[in-house]
Structures are given as C-alpha cells and as structure tokens.
Design a protein around this motif. Sequence first.
Motif, mmCIF file in Angstrom:
data_model
loop_
_atom_site.group_PDB
_atom_site.id
_atom_site.type_symbol
_atom_site.label_atom_id
_atom_site.label_comp_id
_atom_site.label_asym_id
_atom_site.label_seq_id
_atom_site.Cartn_x
_atom_site.Cartn_y
_atom_site.Cartn_z
ATOM 1 N N LEU A 98 -13.333 -5.387 62.724
ATOM 2 C CA LEU A 98 -12.721 -4.857 61.507
ATOM 3 C C LEU A 98 -13.577 -5.297 60.327
ATOM 4 O O LEU A 98 -13.762 -6.494 60.096
ATOM 5 C CB LEU A 98 -11.291 -5.390 61.346
ATOM 6 N N ILE A 99 -14.117 -4.320 59.612
ATOM 7 C CA ILE A 99 -14.956 -4.602 58.451
ATOM 8 C C ILE A 99 -14.273 -4.046 57.215
ATOM 9 O O ILE A 99 -13.921 -2.861 57.170
ATOM 10 C CB ILE A 99 -16.348 -3.970 58.598
ATOM 11 N N SER A 100 -14.080 -4.887 56.214
ATOM 12 C CA SER A 100 -13.425 -4.438 54.985
ATOM 13 C C SER A 100 -14.288 -4.782 53.780
ATOM 14 O O SER A 100 -15.118 -5.691 53.820
ATOM 15 C CB SER A 100 -12.036 -5.078 54.842
ATOM 16 N N ASP A 137 -10.753 -1.021 48.159
ATOM 17 C CA ASP A 137 -10.185 -2.026 49.071
ATOM 18 C C ASP A 137 -9.894 -1.396 50.435
ATOM 19 O O ASP A 137 -8.764 -1.372 50.916
ATOM 20 C CB ASP A 137 -8.906 -2.623 48.486
ATOM 21 N N ALA A 196 -11.051 -0.434 54.672
ATOM 22 C CA ALA A 196 -11.447 -1.103 55.912
ATOM 23 C C ALA A 196 -11.835 -0.070 56.953
ATOM 24 O O ALA A 196 -11.381 1.080 56.914
ATOM 25 C CB ALA A 196 -10.329 -1.996 56.432
ATOM 26 N N ARG A 208 -7.191 -1.153 53.334
ATOM 27 C CA ARG A 208 -7.332 -2.341 54.168
ATOM 28 C C ARG A 208 -6.015 -2.778 54.794
ATOM 29 O O ARG A 208 -5.958 -3.087 55.997
ATOM 30 C CB ARG A 208 -7.929 -3.483 53.336
ATOM 31 N N GLU A 266 -5.580 -2.951 58.820
ATOM 32 C CA GLU A 266 -5.318 -4.266 59.412
ATOM 33 C C GLU A 266 -4.042 -4.247 60.242
ATOM 34 O O GLU A 266 -3.988 -4.855 61.323
ATOM 35 C CB GLU A 266 -5.211 -5.320 58.305
ATOM 36 N N ARG A 316 -13.179 -10.084 62.347
ATOM 37 C CA ARG A 316 -13.005 -9.581 60.983
ATOM 38 C C ARG A 316 -14.161 -10.010 60.085
ATOM 39 O O ARG A 316 -14.626 -11.148 60.141
ATOM 40 C CB ARG A 316 -11.682 -10.086 60.389
ATOM 41 N N HIS A 326 -14.852 -9.620 55.954
ATOM 42 C CA HIS A 326 -14.275 -9.161 54.688
ATOM 43 C C HIS A 326 -15.264 -9.408 53.551
ATOM 44 O O HIS A 326 -15.778 -10.516 53.388
ATOM 45 C CB HIS A 326 -12.958 -9.892 54.418
#
Length: 393
Positions: A4-6, A21, A23, A37, A41, A50, A52
């Motif tokens: 998970l890339i935000s 904001d 993801a 995001r 999530e 993750r 962030h």
Amino acid sequence: MDTLISAGRVVTGPHGRLLADGAVLVRGGVITDVGPRGEVETRAPAGVARHHHPDGTLLPGLVDAHVHLALDAGPDPVTALCEADDASVAKGIAQRALGLLDAGVTTVRDLGDRNGLVTAFRDAVAAGRMPGPRVLAAGTPLTGPGGHCWFMGGEVSGEDAIRELVRRNVERGADLVKVMATGGGITRGGPPIWAPQFTAAELRVVVEEAARAGLPVAAHAHGTEGIVAAVAAGVSTIEHCTWIDRDGFRLLDDVVDEIAARGIRVCPAASPDWRGFAERFGAERAEEMFGGIRRMRERGVRLLTGTDAGVSRAVFDDFVSSLEFFAYLGYTPAEIVDLATCEAADALGLREVTGRILPGLRADILVVEGDPLRDLQALRRVRLVMADGRLHA
C-alpha cells in the motif's frame, strides 16, 4: 508482496488530474485499488506493507523511448563496445538499467543491440531474475554497408537482405524494428548524418516485413531526404528528425503536416547534455535545429520523450535534464509529465499495461517529494520507485 503506497497527491490521469491524500494498493504486480487513502486502507488486507509519503506526489513511472543500453555514455562508447566481450557488455547493461530506475524510469525502448544482449536482459527483468525497467527491444538495427552503427551487426544491402534481417530480429523476439534511414554522428567514417542510407522503396520493405509480425518501425533520420523517405514508407516513429540537409537545414512544412496527419511520433532524443550540445554545435545552428522541433509541435506533430542514453554525455540517471528540453520548447510541467508517462506509453503500444495509475495496469509507480505538475525539479527528488510491482531500493 501486497503493498500500500500513499501520498499527499496521486496523479491519476492526464491533464493534471489529481487525487489529494490518495493511496494505491498493489497485489501480484498489479494496481488493484486507487482512491482516497482512508478508503483504500480500509479495503487493504491485514499485514500489507505500507509506504506513506504525506508531502510527496505519486505518479506513473517514467518512459524513456530512446536508449542504447549496450553503450556506456562515456567519451568513446563505440570503441568501448567494440573492444568489450559480450559478458562485459551484459554486465554494463544491467548496471545502466539501475541508473534508469534511480531516475524513476520504469519503461524504456532500446533502439540498438548487439548479439541479442538487451533482449536477453529484457527477458531476465520480465521473469524477475534481474532488477530493471520494462524493456522494449529493437534487437539489431538495420544499416547500410559501413553505415551508422554497423558495429552492431546489422549491415544489409538490397531487399532480400533487409527481409532476412527483419525476420531474424523477429525470431529473436524483437519488440520493434529499428532502421538507420540516414547517417549518424557517433559512427566514424560512416556516411554524413544528412545522407540517406536506404531508398523509400527499401524502407517500405522494412515496414512491410515488420508489419507481417505486427511490429512497429522506428527510423533514425537526421537528414531531410531520409525523413521524407521514412514518412513515405509509413514508419511508426522518427528518431531525431532534425531536418539537416547538405547545406544546412531544410524543414518541409508539407511533410511535417503529413507526419502529423499519419500520427507518426517524433522522438527528438534530447540528451541530458542538450545544452552542452548547443554550445558545441553553435548557438545559432542549435536554435535552428531546436526551432524545427518546436515548429513541428506547433503544426500538430506529437513528440516522444527520449534521451539517447548511451551515446557520449547522454547518461542514464538524469532523465529530468532531457525533460527540460521540452520546457525549453514551451511545454508546461504538467504537459511534460503527461509526455513522459501516459502519452509515451500510448505511443509505444502500452496503453493497457502502464502509463497511468489505474486498477488493472501493471504497478509502475514513482513517488517524488514535491509537486512535479508545478515544478519539474520535483522529479529529481525520488523517494520510491516500483517497476512492474517490484520495489527498487
């Protein structure tokens, strides 16, 4: 591994389309979820890795449509290649590919190989055995006897020899066909860069034979006569397209209009050292050449991002300096980001693979500090690169 890339900004499409904001969820190398995001999530599996970046921008990985992985970008790359054995060249290819990843480049089109070394590297990357960007490989470029890049093994004379080499490249797994329609600057003793190496009829044979295998043709063409022949033959892209004639520059507006009407893309292949080239070439002559590229854009020709990486001074880890050439032509930062992502991917036939942050596409992802849609220099501040779902440290 699921990831998970935000980021504070996610570039979800062309024309500056942004998600604040946002993801991105990656599973099995594929983008599976994109959105705010908090929502992504919630949908993400437990234990997902993750990353962030609240002050960063997440965008598609960049596309360099003109590289030469077999060349080392040193003061004499041709001699270096000719004196190296295949094992040494293969090692250099792998090292230079890491420089591309460092710069956020996740897809390249390689336009000149020796002995299938880049094709073998492409396959190793695709199989996950080696790190690197996605590679579209042209294999051995076609050239005339003693012609531009003869040292890569592609000298041909006559239609039968042309067909035979195109077929051999196809059998070896080429993704496209490269033909040297004119001479080039790095080949000592070869024809001048303005001089044609093939007739229009011979170039049509190249295009026809490539079309049998469903492959596009990229034509290296500096000289006006070679450009005219390449357009008449129906090539897919023209590399350089500098309109150099025996006595200077000769841009033909009717041919430019035909390039635009046919949808032939032009890759100026602007080196990261394009400013230094202008100084060495002479400011007046360089501006005439650069002005020709600007004029083509004004008449509707669509341009491609590419660096000519591998030739002298065209390094593999400074893509942004090449992109600054497009700012010099008048493109905005947001337009340049589109050129280097979705537009380049579309032009290379990869629209359903990469170039956008959309569910179902391969996970080619770049995170930079700042906002590249406003300031191109943000692309130099790389914080994360993911190529085909694999994180590059």
